[in-house]
Design a protein around this motif. Structure first.
Motif, short mmCIF file in Angstrom:
data_model
loop_
_atom_site.label_atom_id
_atom_site.label_comp_id
_atom_site.label_asym_id
_atom_site.label_seq_id
_atom_site.Cartn_x
_atom_site.Cartn_y
_atom_site.Cartn_z
N ASN A 64 0.82 -1.22 0.00
CA ASN A 64 0.00 0.00 0.00
C ASN A 64 0.84 1.26 0.00
O ASN A 64 0.49 2.25 -0.62
N CYS A 65 1.96 1.20 0.69
CA CYS A 65 2.87 2.36 0.67
C CYS A 65 3.39 2.61 -0.73
O CYS A 65 3.50 3.75 -1.17
N LEU A 66 3.70 1.51 -1.41
CA LEU A 66 4.34 1.66 -2.71
C LEU A 66 3.39 2.12 -3.79
O LEU A 66 3.82 2.68 -4.80
N THR A 67 2.11 1.83 -3.61
CA THR A 67 1.22 2.18 -4.70
C THR A 67 0.62 3.56 -4.54
O THR A 67 -0.21 3.96 -5.33
N GLY A 68 1.08 4.27 -3.53
CA GLY A 68 0.65 5.65 -3.44
C GLY A 68 -0.66 5.81 -2.70
O GLY A 68 -1.34 4.84 -2.35
N ASN B 98 4.92 9.97 -10.43
CA ASN B 98 5.14 9.10 -11.58
C ASN B 98 5.60 7.72 -11.15
O ASN B 98 5.18 6.70 -11.69
N LYS B 99 6.47 7.74 -10.15
CA LYS B 99 7.02 6.47 -9.68
C LYS B 99 5.93 5.61 -9.08
O LYS B 99 5.86 4.42 -9.33
N PHE B 100 5.08 6.23 -8.26
CA PHE B 100 3.97 5.47 -7.67
C PHE B 100 3.14 4.82 -8.76
O PHE B 100 2.81 3.63 -8.71
N ALA B 101 2.80 5.66 -9.75
CA ALA B 101 1.94 5.15 -10.82
C ALA B 101 2.61 3.99 -11.53
O ALA B 101 1.98 2.96 -11.83
N SER B 102 3.90 4.14 -11.77
CA SER B 102 4.56 3.09 -12.53
C SER B 102 4.69 1.82 -11.71
O SER B 102 4.62 0.71 -12.23
N ILE B 103 4.90 1.99 -10.39
CA ILE B 103 4.99 0.79 -9.55
C ILE B 103 3.66 0.06 -9.56
O ILE B 103 3.62 -1.18 -9.70
N THR B 104 2.58 0.82 -9.39
CA THR B 104 1.27 0.18 -9.40
C THR B 104 1.04 -0.56 -10.70
O THR B 104 0.62 -1.72 -10.71
N THR B 105 1.35 0.15 -11.81
CA THR B 105 1.16 -0.50 -13.10
C THR B 105 1.99 -1.76 -13.19
O THR B 105 1.51 -2.79 -13.68
#
Lengths: 190, 831
Positions: free
Chosen positions: A140-144, B404-411
């Motif tokens: 959850n931390c990583l996905t913002g 941007n990094k968050f978005a890319s990690i999620t993706t």
């Protein structure tokens, strides 16, 4: 932390005695210029009255989190908590805690010490192992923080399942320090 | 010796005094300091004083006063460590300390006096000591016990050895202390205590046999470590552009920064190459060789004199630039020059070979270092775990990049999950495969097209040359260079578009991209070389160099080249004879007629021509890069920024928007550039200098452009620093670029009229010449035996066998690894 480079030594050089500077150099992975720059940045976080005494003052967590390097970091809270030696559990940091943190994050630190501290940072409940809840919080931390960017519970389940399959060597459902270090030491990105 | 003894003894005593009195005592400070100054000689003093001083003055910087454990700690600790003599002092002074601590409490916490918190620190130290060094305590007890007697009795050999061991252990502890995951306070206290121990007993150890040597050794080690530390500090301060790169890292992530780090590393290599060529080739010739105008090869021919100083000529590297130390042709073939007897041809040869050797060595060494970081490349790849634990880029300091990094990690998480599920299904794999094949086909077409275009353009330029270049404008003259640069600019973008068909993970897509661009540049390069050789053949009409491509093509024209050279030589003798009014003198009794060197007819000098071509290519490449950045990035950004207000659609989000930094294109440009330099620096010693200048300006320009005109990439993926892919390509290019130079050294006769090897049949003959003249005769014999094929072939065989053996061992290690893992699992299950 990226507080490195040739900082302005100026007046800060006179505030850390030479021998203490030498000891800090022995005990951290930082060079002399880096320690002095760290001192300068640290004392800027203090209110003016306390700047003379930066070596013995403590900076509250809210101030630390204003540093640009930590501001955008999703693990900022955990980092402050892990490196803080505050007795009152308020996660405030002294100059030496600050140096410890910079030393571990510096380029010359060994992979061992980095992975040790990374493990502690990821261990949200401080129980010495990474179990399911820790991993969930990590994802959850990583996905913002946005709503749309979080993973659904099915995806989360799948993800954690995959991770445990890969890294849990003794199949006890949790990842301990040794397994963590084993996984991370193989990574070219760590 | 006696006095030394006394000094030593008094030093130890003073040390002990200091230890005894220092433990939580303030009043002792000035006294002990004076004692130190008295008791030791100057040399050993500084560092010891540092440590002592550190111990003393660190007190006020302590921030917490922990007085609780002090009293208890003091009793036991002191009674263990104190030598009998100082105990009385301690008893006296403890009461004093109590008084002073009360005063301090009144005085407030802020560190006023120098020695305020010393007591606390010592108590901390003692507390920690109890905790952390339980097992060592006994040893120390015995050690201190023996030491306390040492003043009266000599230490036995056994105890000496044991002490030594302990001291070594402590030293090792000090060295590895920064690796321990402890808090700084604990580390400081352990360090202090270990240092104390080492100092105390090192002096004592010095009392045995060979004590003077031992003390000297100890002092030198300390000095050496201090020097090493200072040198490390100095080295870190010397690293150029560190702040710039850190800033870029925090804005764009580590993949963009990796390009700049690569650029900086290349700059370092080029500096060294520049140092070699400048210092060992250009400067000696300029200082000690014959000056300009003294020899035909060093003078601008009469025909070209009029235009020799024009800017256009100089920019083209002819005229005065050509007849200077910048190019091969200027150098004289005298065996030694100047009063230093500097061996110019030998130096030229060795610098050329040495540059190649150095480049190989450093590239291989960097690859090996990166391979170590890689962790040996295990069989397993922990995809998900790595995504989880290592995907965040801690260097990001900018909220926009972080988003941007968050978005890319999620993706990437979602993609990985989906891919994992889909890999268990077989659906649609045919469509993906078809698209990928189509993409590869398109890429091949592009490559073929670009190769043909270059060939066509070079043929055209040959036609122009035949008709005389004066009739044509700038475009025709520079067509080849411009076309090559433009191709290098546009084809990668085309490849990028094609790769969107393929749908790979960005890292894999980057590798495909790099591979294709690599093939493109390689094709262009070799087409260029072939064309170049042809051009030389055409330009210098009265000679044809014996080139390797001619040989490959079975060109019989090549055989004519030697004939042509002979013809030229004959022509020259005839011309000389004409100066003697028709008679060809058989002997040299007639006085030589003075002829201006500018008028002497010249032989062909293909080496200089090749050098010139490479220099021109490098310069035009540099210009193209700069103009691309200025137009492609800067003007585009300005356009988007300022015309956004009065445009129909949003320029910033739609087309064209701000550009992203093209990592792969830039890295490859850099690598191929370096290939040019390696290829050409043997013929044009000025090339490394030009490249150093180019890289220097490039760093500043690109840093500025990146920060000013580019936006962070949408898919921020971390290019690991230990990315061996770039290095592998660099190694390959190095190998390919040194092939032509090595071939010419070994197989082609140098031009007879220019350069340091003129007059020899092969360039490497300079080595045998040196061996004959400058080394004793047995050396030459040994060398001759060593270069016997009968010796070299078995050596090569041995190396091949050792490679095979190492490969086999590494495989067996991997298998052992797997076995252990299985064992671990089964052990856990049993439990």
């Amino acid at each position: 932390g990226s507080a490195q480079g040739s900082g302005a030594m100026g007046g800060s050089a006179s505030l850390i005695p030479r021998d203490l500077l030498g000891e800090y150099q022995e005990l951290t992975f930082l060079s002399k210029q880096e320690i002095l720059l760290a001192y300068k940045r640290f004392s800027e976080l203090l209110p003016k009255e306390e700047r003379e005494n930066a070596c013995s003052a403590r900076v509250p967590k809210s101030q630390i989190l204003t540093l640009p390097e930590l501001r955008a970091n999703p693990f900022q809270q955990r980092i402050c908590h892990v490196f803080s030696t505050s007795e009152t559990e308020d996660d405030s940091m002294s100059f030496e805690d600050f140096l410890d943190m910079l030393s571990v994050f510096s380029d010359s630190a060994t992979s061992d010490i980095k992975s040790y501290y990374a493990f502690r940072i990821f261990d949200f409940d401080n129980d010495g192992i990474l179990d399911r809840s820790d991993l969930e919080q990590l994802v959850n931390c990583l996905t913002g923080q946005g709503e749309g960017s979080r993973l659904s519970s099915a995806e989360m389940e799948q993800l954690i399942q995959n991770i445990l399959e890969e890294s849990d060597i003794d199949k006890d459902g949790t990842i301990n320090l040794a397994e963590f270090q084993h996984v991370v030491s193989r990574s070219p990105d760590f | 010796d006696g006095s030394d003894d006394n000094e030593e003894g008094s030093a130890v005593e003073n040390e002990e005094n200091a230890k005894g009195t220092d433990k939580g005592k303030k009043r002792a400070t000035p006294r002990t300091r004076r004692a130190h100054a008295r008791g030791r000689d100057r040399h050993g003093d500084e560092d010891d004083e540092d440590d002592e001083g550190g111990m003393r003055r660190a007190g006020p910087r302590r921030h917490r006063s922990r007085r609780r454990g002090r009293a208890a700690g003091n009793e036991t600790g002191d009674s263990d460590m104190e030598p009998t003599k100082a105990r009385k002092n301690q008893a006296n002074q403890e009461s004093k300390e109590d008084d002073e601590e009360d005063e301090d409490e009144k005085g407030g916490k802020s560190g006023k006096g120098k020695n305020e918190k010393k007591g606390d620190k010592k108590s901390d130290k003692k507390g920690k000591k109890e905790k952390a060094n339980k097992k060592k305590k006994d040893k120390k007890k015995s050690g201190s016990g023996s030491d306390s007697e040492s003043e009266e009795e000599p230490i036995t050999e056994e105890e000496l050895a044991k002490l030594k061991e302990e001291v070594e252990e402590k030293k090792k502890l000090i060295a590895t202390l920064r690796n321990k995951p402890w808090k700084m306070k604990k580390k400081l206290s352990v360090l202090k205590e270990a240092q104390l121990f080492v100092e105390k007993f090192e002096g004592a150890l010095g009392k045995g046999k060979g004590k003077k040597f031992y003390a000297y050794k100890v002092m030198m080690t300390k000095k050496w470590m201090k020097f090493q530390r200072d040198f490390e500090n100095f080295k870190t301060a010397c690293i150029p552009w560190e702040m710039k790169i850190k800033e870029i890292e925090s804005h764009f992530g580590s993949s963009v920064a990796s390009y700049f780090i690569f650029l900086r590393w290349m700059y370092g290599i080029n500096m060294i190459l520049f140092g070699l060529t400048f210092g060992l080739v250009m400067v000696p010739e300029a200082l000690m060789g014959k000056p300009y105008g003294s020899l035909p090869r060093k003078t601008v021919p009469r025909a070209e004199e009029a235009t020799a100083m024009n800017f256009a000529t100089l920019w083209d590297f002819s005229g005065f630039a050509q007849y200077s130390v910048l190019f091969y042709g200027y150098y004289n073939n005298q065996r030694t020059i100047g009063w230093l007897k500097f061996r110019m041809p030998l130096s030229y040869f060795l610098v050329g070979v040495g540059s190649i050797g150095y480049s190989f060595m450093i590239v291989t060494r960097t690859m090996a270092k990166n391979a170590n970081d890689d962790g040996g490349g295990d069989d397993t790849s922990f995809n998900f775990s790595w995504k989880m634990f290592t995907s965040w880029d801690y260097l990001i300091g900018n909220p926009e990049t972080a988003d941007n990094k968050f978005a890319s990690i999620t993706t990437s998480f979602k993609e990985a999950i989906v891919e994992e599920q889909e890999s268990r299904k077989e659906e649609n794999i045919h469509l993906t495969r078809f698209l990928r094949v189509l993409a590869n086909f398109l890429a091949l077409c592009t490559l073929a097209g670009s190769g043909y275009l270059i060939f066509f353009v070079v043929r055209r330029s040959q036609q122009f040359a035949l008709e005389g270049l004066e009739n044509y404008g700038w475009w025709e003259r520079n067509e080849v260079n411009t076309v090559m640069s433009l191709l290098g600019m546009f084809c990668p973008t085309l490849f990028d578009v094609i790769s969107s068909l393929e749908n790979y993970h960005p890292r894999i897509a980057l590798r495909w991209q790099l591979g294709r661009i690599f093939a493109l540049f390689l094709g262009n390069l070799y087409t260029f070389i072939i064309a170049l050789m042809d051009e030389i053949n055409l330009k210098a009409r009265y000679f044809l160099p014996f080139t390797m491509f001619d040989r490959l093509l079975g060109n019989t024209e090549a055989l004519q080249s030697l004939e042509e050279e002979k013809i030229v030589k004959y022509n020259m003798t005839i011309w000389e004879a004409s100066l003697y009014n028709g008679t060809i003198p058989e002997n040299s009794t007639a006085p030589p007629i003075q002829v201006d060197p500018a008028d002497v007819p010249r032989g062909p000098c293909w080496e200089t021509m090749v050098g010139q071509e490479f220099v021109r290519l490098t310069v035009s490449d540099m210009m193209t890069t700069y103009i691309t950045i200025l137009i492609g990035d800067f003007l585009r950004a300005v356009f988007v920024r300022f015309f956004n207000y009065c445009w129909c659609w949003d320029l910033e989000y739609g087309f064209p928007s701000y550009s992203e930094f093209d990592i792969s294109g830039n890295v490859l440009g850099l690598i191929f550039n370096q290939g040019m330099i390696w290829m050409g620096s043997f013929y044009a010693p000025c090339l490394p200098a030009i490249n150093v200048f180019r890289l220097h300006t490039s760093m500043y320009l690109q840093c500025w452009a990146v920060m000013c005109c580019n936006v962070p990439q949408e898919r921020v993926f971390k290019a690991s620093r230990s990315n061996n892919f770039y290095m592998a390509m660099l190694l390959f290019i190095l190998f390919l670029s040194t092939l032509p130079a090595v071939y010419t050294i070994v197989s082609i006769p140098p031009s007879f009229d220019c350069g340091p090897f003129s007059g020899k049949t092969r360039m490497f003959e300079v080595i045998s010449e040196t061996l004959e003249h400058d080394f004793p005769s047995w050396f030459g014999k040994v060398f001759g035996y060593a270069s016997n094929p009968g010796l070299i072939l078995p050596f090569i065989l041995l190396m091949v066998l050792s490679i095979y053996y190492l490969n086999a061992t590494s495989k067996s290690y991997k298998e052992a690894n797997l076995e252990l893992k299985k064992k671990l699992q089964s052990v856990r299950i049993e439990n």
